[in-house]
Scaffold this active site. Structure first.
Site, PDB file in Angstrom:
ATOM      1  CE  LYS A 243      -4.421  -1.166   1.914  1.00 53.25           C
ATOM      2  NZ  LYS A 243      -5.076  -1.465   3.149  1.00 53.25           N
ATOM      3  NE  ARG A 244       6.697   0.687   2.317  1.00 47.35           N
ATOM      4  CZ  ARG A 244       7.710   0.667   1.466  1.00 47.35           C
ATOM      5  NH1 ARG A 244       8.231   1.785   1.053  1.00 47.35           N
ATOM      6  NH2 ARG A 244       8.200  -0.475   1.038  1.00 47.35           N
TER       7      ARG A 244
END
Ligand code: GLU
Length: 475
Positions: A243-244
């Site tokens: 997700k980063r």
């Protein structure tokens, strides 16, 4: 033999790009071979699975256009079948009940670690033998698969080549837990067999499961499918994609304004190649796809390239296709396009300037809605006293223009005003652009005017003239 592939996600969250690429490869291979593609939901982990995740996966697959020929099958509905197969293996002594408690197994593991042995389940350990001998029927137990102790498992991975694992590296796997639930490595085999899967395309995180599964196929007397394990996808910094790195859910790409064809084209190239070709229509992907051209090494996600492809697809796809996907963004941005030009006309004019459908939806509002303010910077720069004369003359010419089309507007309004006043095109073009669109950036102003429509153009030039008068009065 009809080729049959499958995509078998566990519904623990959304459909992420890694899963989507696996699904795409599996789907493409089936289509390339004139075969069939099965969707199977691996929902045996009742605590981690949710209906919401199932819906998200189905929605993601549908959005990408990866239609399945069979399914979706749900593992949670097939427990009776799995248990039937466990019982068959038990009856054939290819599996056995083990009564060793968790505490005992922990104790043995600690012993093994202390003796610098590889920690593993050892069916011949005296304490395990003793526990099994002491057990009574009905005591809690697991069922373990009796893995062969001799020889090795060999398979020819379509991507990674020959893989060989010695059987003495594999311990007796639990195939049914104490609570009666069959385990992943077992149910996958039963399913792939029952569903006639000939080729298993999946992530390389499963490669260690494959030799265990092959032994189970053999024990069941089932044909062993061909395997292809795809390497991971990394973020653009080389770390595992998460997700980063931004969007990882397929539906988030929809939300951010990507076309499914662009994402599919991007994903197919992320780990598969055909020479140095970058653009593949769906038909070409199907015709050219082979498993052995999938890369062995991990691929890094590159958002710049995806954006470039998206722009390419927005400007070159059939505008009807773009319009179909743009509609979601129009609804999302609350833009009603009934009152104005057709979407396909607007897409042809504005599409090439946009990298995403979000941008496209934002940039076409002035075709459909009137505005009450001009963009401050553009107005300050272009709606000044000097623009008044050119705009007034343009207004007069617009009002009497008979043919409302780009060429007439260009010749009989813009060029005519510039000639009459002996001014350069920019002296009229920019004020007119700000007047008609509200801002300083748009495609060619004559084409924009045609689509905005005569009535609106007249009202907007009048509004710009009023703005200039007001400004002059204030200074
Ligand atoms: N359900 C597994 C997963 O989501 C895939 C199993 C398989 O493809 O064999 O990772």
């Amino acid at each position: 033999m009809t080729v049959k592939t499958r995509f078998a996600p566990s519904p623990t969250g959304y459909l992420h790009v890694g899963g989507a690429r696996t699904a795409l490869y599996s789907w493409l291979f089936a289509k390339n071979q004139g075969g069939e593609f099965v969707l199977r939901i691996e929902d045996t982990d009742l605590e981690r699975n949710s209906q919401q995740a199932v819906d998200a996966i189905l929605e993601g697959m549908q959005w990408m256009g990866l239609e399945w020929d069979e399914g979706p099958y749900f593992q949670s509905k097939r427990f009776d079948r799995y248990n039937e197969m466990v019982d068959i293996l038990l009856a054939q002594d290819k599996a056995y009940k083990c009564y060793a408690s968790k505490e005992l197994l922990d104790e043995i593991r600690a012993e093994q670690e202390e003796n610098k042995q590889m920690p593993r389940y050892d069916a011949n350990h005296p304490k395990i033998i003793a526990a099994n001998e002491a057990a009574k029927d009905g005591d809690p137990c697991v069922v373990r698969f009796r893995n062969p102790t001799q020889g090795s498992v060999v398979f020819e991975d379509q991507i990674r080549g020959r893989i060989e694992i010695a059987n003495d590296q594999l311990d007796d796997l639990i195939i049914r837990r104490t609570d009666g639930a069959p385990t992943y490595n077992f149910v996958v085999v039963v399913d792939d067999w029952d569903m006639g899967i000939t080729h298993v395309v999946r992530g390389e995180d499963h490669i260690n499961n494959t030799p265990r599964q092959i032994n189970i196929y053999k024990a069941l007397g089932a044909p062993v499918p061909t395997f292809a394990h795809c390497a991971m996808i990394l973020g653009d910094d080389g770390a595992k994609l998460s997700k980063r790195h931004g969007a990882v859910s397929v539906m988030q790409y929809r939300d951010e304004g990507y076309l499914p064809n662009a994402l599919n084209n991007y994903l197919v190239r992320l780990g598969w190649s055909h020479g140095d070709q970058e653009i593949f229509s769906q038909q070409e992907m199907i015709e050219l796809f082979t498993l052995d051209a999938i890369s062995k090494s991990a691929s890094a996600f590159n958002t710049e390239k995806l954006l470039w492809l998206n722009n390419y697809y927005i400007k070159t796809s059939d505008p009807e296709y773009v319009a179909e996907h743009l509609q979601w963004h129009l609804d999302n941005q609350n833009l009603n396009v009934e009152n104005g030009p057709t979407l396909t006309q607007v897409i042809k004019l504005v599409g090439e300037r946009c990298n995403t459908l979000v941008e496209l939806a934002e940039q076409i509002r002035y075709f459909y809605e009137d505005f009450s303010d001009f963009e401050a910077g553009a107005a300050k720069k272009h709606l000044r006293g000097v623009a008044k004369g050119p705009l007034e003359l343009a207004l007069a010419k617009v009002e009497t223009l008979e043919n409302w089309d780009t060429v007439s507007i260009k010749e009989n309004v813009i060029a005519a005003v510039c000639a009459e006043l002996d001014i350069g095109m920019g002296k009229l073009g920019m004020p007119l652009r700000v007047a008609v669109t509200g801002g300083g950036q748009s495609p060619s102003v004559d084409a924009v005017m045609e689509l905005v429509g005569k009535e609106r153009v007249i009202a907007r030039i009048k509004m710009a003239l009023a703005f200039i008068s007001q400004r002059e009065a204030n200074t």
